[in-house]
Design a protein around this motif. Structure first.
Motif, PDB file in Angstrom:
ATOM      1  N   VAL A  65      -9.046   5.707 -14.839  1.00 14.95           N
ATOM      2  CA  VAL A  65     -10.187   4.798 -14.764  1.00 14.95           C
ATOM      3  C   VAL A  65     -11.208   5.407 -13.808  1.00 14.95           C
ATOM      4  N   GLU A  66     -12.458   5.496 -14.274  1.00 16.32           N
ATOM      5  CA  GLU A  66     -13.519   6.104 -13.487  1.00 16.32           C
ATOM      6  C   GLU A  66     -14.592   5.088 -13.119  1.00 16.32           C
ATOM      7  N   THR A  67     -15.239   5.339 -11.990  1.00 17.55           N
ATOM      8  CA  THR A  67     -16.427   4.595 -11.590  1.00 17.55           C
ATOM      9  C   THR A  67     -17.625   5.203 -12.315  1.00 17.55           C
ATOM     10  N   LYS A  68     -18.782   4.598 -12.139  1.00 14.43           N
ATOM     11  CA  LYS A  68     -20.005   5.155 -12.733  1.00 14.43           C
ATOM     12  C   LYS A  68     -20.217   6.591 -12.266  1.00 14.43           C
ATOM     13  N   ALA A  69     -20.123   6.820 -10.967  1.00 16.18           N
ATOM     14  CA  ALA A  69     -20.366   8.158 -10.424  1.00 16.18           C
ATOM     15  C   ALA A  69     -19.400   9.184 -11.007  1.00 16.18           C
ATOM     16  N   ALA A  70     -18.120   8.835 -11.096  1.00 19.45           N
ATOM     17  CA  ALA A  70     -17.113   9.764 -11.626  1.00 19.45           C
ATOM     18  C   ALA A  70     -17.326  10.019 -13.113  1.00 19.45           C
ATOM     19  N   PHE A  71     -17.660   8.969 -13.867  1.00 27.54           N
ATOM     20  CA  PHE A  71     -17.929   9.088 -15.305  1.00 27.54           C
ATOM     21  C   PHE A  71     -19.086  10.051 -15.549  1.00 27.54           C
ATOM     22  N   VAL A  72     -20.194   9.837 -14.844  1.00 22.08           N
ATOM     23  CA  VAL A  72     -21.378  10.686 -15.028  1.00 22.08           C
ATOM     24  C   VAL A  72     -21.071  12.118 -14.589  1.00 22.08           C
ATOM     25  N   ASP A  73     -20.448  12.272 -13.429  1.00 21.74           N
ATOM     26  CA  ASP A  73     -20.147  13.593 -12.889  1.00 21.74           C
ATOM     27  C   ASP A  73     -19.247  14.405 -13.831  1.00 21.74           C
ATOM     28  N   ALA A  74     -18.202  13.771 -14.372  1.00 24.05           N
ATOM     29  CA  ALA A  74     -17.269  14.479 -15.257  1.00 24.05           C
ATOM     30  C   ALA A  74     -17.982  15.061 -16.473  1.00 24.05           C
ATOM     31  N   LEU A  75     -18.942  14.328 -17.009  1.00 20.97           N
ATOM     32  CA  LEU A  75     -19.667  14.820 -18.179  1.00 20.97           C
ATOM     33  C   LEU A  75     -20.719  15.862 -17.811  1.00 20.97           C
ATOM     34  N   VAL A  76     -21.479  15.586 -16.768  1.00 20.46           N
ATOM     35  CA  VAL A  76     -22.585  16.481 -16.390  1.00 20.46           C
ATOM     36  C   VAL A  76     -22.072  17.831 -15.891  1.00 20.46           C
ATOM     37  N   THR A  77     -20.963  17.842 -15.154  1.00 18.16           N
ATOM     38  CA  THR A  77     -20.412  19.098 -14.627  1.00 18.16           C
ATOM     39  C   THR A  77     -19.573  19.849 -15.657  1.00 18.16           C
ATOM     40  N   GLY A  78     -19.254  19.209 -16.784  1.00 17.64           N
ATOM     41  CA  GLY A  78     -18.441  19.852 -17.805  1.00 17.64           C
ATOM     42  C   GLY A  78     -16.953  19.673 -17.596  1.00 17.64           C
ATOM     43  N   LYS A  79     -16.562  18.899 -16.584  1.00 18.77           N
ATOM     44  CA  LYS A  79     -15.138  18.595 -16.381  1.00 18.77           C
ATOM     45  C   LYS A  79     -14.572  17.936 -17.638  1.00 18.77           C
ATOM     46  N   SER A  80     -15.351  17.018 -18.217  1.00 21.84           N
ATOM     47  CA  SER A  80     -15.053  16.453 -19.539  1.00 21.84           C
ATOM     48  C   SER A  80     -16.106  17.009 -20.482  1.00 21.84           C
ATOM     49  N   LYS A  81     -15.683  17.816 -21.436  1.00 17.03           N
ATOM     50  CA  LYS A  81     -16.636  18.425 -22.370  1.00 17.03           C
ATOM     51  C   LYS A  81     -16.233  18.047 -23.792  1.00 17.03           C
ATOM     52  N   LEU A  82     -17.099  17.286 -24.424  1.00 12.52           N
ATOM     53  CA  LEU A  82     -16.826  16.835 -25.786  1.00 12.52           C
ATOM     54  C   LEU A  82     -17.722  17.574 -26.770  1.00 12.52           C
ATOM     55  N   GLY A  83     -17.135  17.936 -27.895  1.00 10.86           N
ATOM     56  CA  GLY A  83     -17.918  18.510 -28.989  1.00 10.86           C
ATOM     57  C   GLY A  83     -18.408  17.368 -29.853  1.00 10.86           C
ATOM     58  N   THR A  84     -18.111  17.420 -31.110  1.00 12.95           N
ATOM     59  CA  THR A  84     -18.511  16.372 -32.045  1.00 12.95           C
ATOM     60  C   THR A  84     -17.840  15.053 -31.685  1.00 12.95           C
ATOM     61  N   VAL A  85     -18.631  13.983 -31.642  1.00 17.62           N
ATOM     62  CA  VAL A  85     -18.122  12.640 -31.369  1.00 17.62           C
ATOM     63  C   VAL A  85     -18.608  11.724 -32.491  1.00 17.62           C
ATOM     64  N   THR A  86     -17.681  11.023 -33.122  1.00 14.28           N
ATOM     65  CA  THR A  86     -18.072  10.047 -34.149  1.00 14.28           C
ATOM     66  C   THR A  86     -17.446   8.698 -33.822  1.00 14.28           C
ATOM     67  N   PHE A  87     -18.210   7.652 -34.080  1.00 15.53           N
ATOM     68  CA  PHE A  87     -17.733   6.278 -33.961  1.00 15.53           C
ATOM     69  C   PHE A  87     -17.702   5.698 -35.365  1.00 15.53           C
ATOM     70  N   SER A  88     -16.670   4.917 -35.676  1.00 14.01           N
ATOM     71  CA  SER A  88     -16.595   4.268 -36.989  1.00 14.01           C
ATOM     72  C   SER A  88     -16.028   2.858 -36.834  1.00 14.01           C
ATOM     73  N   ASP A  89     -16.159   2.082 -37.892  1.00 15.03           N
ATOM     74  CA  ASP A  89     -15.641   0.705 -37.937  1.00 15.03           C
ATOM     75  C   ASP A  89     -16.101  -0.108 -36.730  1.00 15.03           C
ATOM     76  N   GLN A  90     -17.371   0.034 -36.391  1.00 15.34           N
ATOM     77  CA  GLN A  90     -17.898  -0.627 -35.200  1.00 15.34           C
ATOM     78  C   GLN A  90     -18.233  -2.091 -35.458  1.00 15.34           C
ATOM     79  N   THR A  91     -17.861  -2.940 -34.507  1.00 12.48           N
ATOM     80  CA  THR A  91     -18.258  -4.347 -34.523  1.00 12.48           C
ATOM     81  C   THR A  91     -18.928  -4.666 -33.200  1.00 12.48           C
ATOM     82  N   ILE A  92     -19.905  -5.559 -33.263  1.00 11.41           N
ATOM     83  CA  ILE A  92     -20.626  -5.988 -32.066  1.00 11.41           C
ATOM     84  C   ILE A  92     -20.663  -7.503 -32.067  1.00 11.41           C
ATOM     85  N   THR A  93     -20.230  -8.094 -30.961  1.00 12.69           N
ATOM     86  CA  THR A  93     -20.276  -9.544 -30.793  1.00 12.69           C
ATOM     87  C   THR A  93     -21.085  -9.849 -29.542  1.00 12.69           C
TER      88      THR A  93
END
Length: 145
Positions: A65-93
């Motif tokens: 579980v990450e805080t806002k700072a950790a979430f942003v940092d992991a992506l911006v620094t490349g610690k978490s590096k994602l290639g293609t990302v797809t979302f499907s079967d989305q519902t919004i309430t």
């Protein structure tokens, strides 16, 4: 009969107005979710910070579980590096100033061992803060067997 017709027409008008308002909110949330999806692939600190509430609780399917700072940092620094990302079967309430979003997520996670395929389910909670939808919480889980 005229009174019944007028009452019925007012009722239909209220239903129409409320459904239009809700679909506008859903479209706003869907747009923010799409911005998030793109930012996961091409991280931009300003965009990620704009999407996330200060109180963000970002849960991964691994249990991390990450805080806002950790979430942003992991992506911006490349610690978490994602290639293609797809979302499907989305519902919004929409529920007042909160929105619950569920979807399936498939992605390529780039790490030292190569590419790991991710196929998970995700729950997002968004909150309208100062007129803008902000991601307040996210929890991912492995798909049930």
């Amino acid at each position: 009969m005229i009174k019944f017709t007028t009452t019925f027409l007012l009722f239909l008008l209220l239903i129409t107005i409320s459904s239009v308002a809700q679909s506008v909110e859903e479209k706003e949330v869907a747009s923010r979710v799409e911005t998030l999806r793109n930012a996961l692939m091409t991280p931009d600190k300003t965009i990620l910070e704009d999407l996330a509430a200060e109180e963000l609780s970002y849960g991964h399917s691994s249990g991390l579980v990450e805080t806002k700072a950790a979430f942003v940092d992991a992506l911006v620094t490349g610690k978490s590096k994602l290639g293609t990302v797809t979302f499907s079967d989305q519902t919004i309430t929409i529920a007042g100033n909160a929105a619950v979003v569920r979807h399936k997520m498939m992605a390529d996670l780039h790490n030292n061992n190569g590419i790991t395929k991710i196929d998970i389910i995700v729950l997002l909670v968004w909150q309208k803060q100062n007129g803008k939808w902000k991601m307040l919480a996210r929890q991912a889980a492995k798909k049930p067997a």
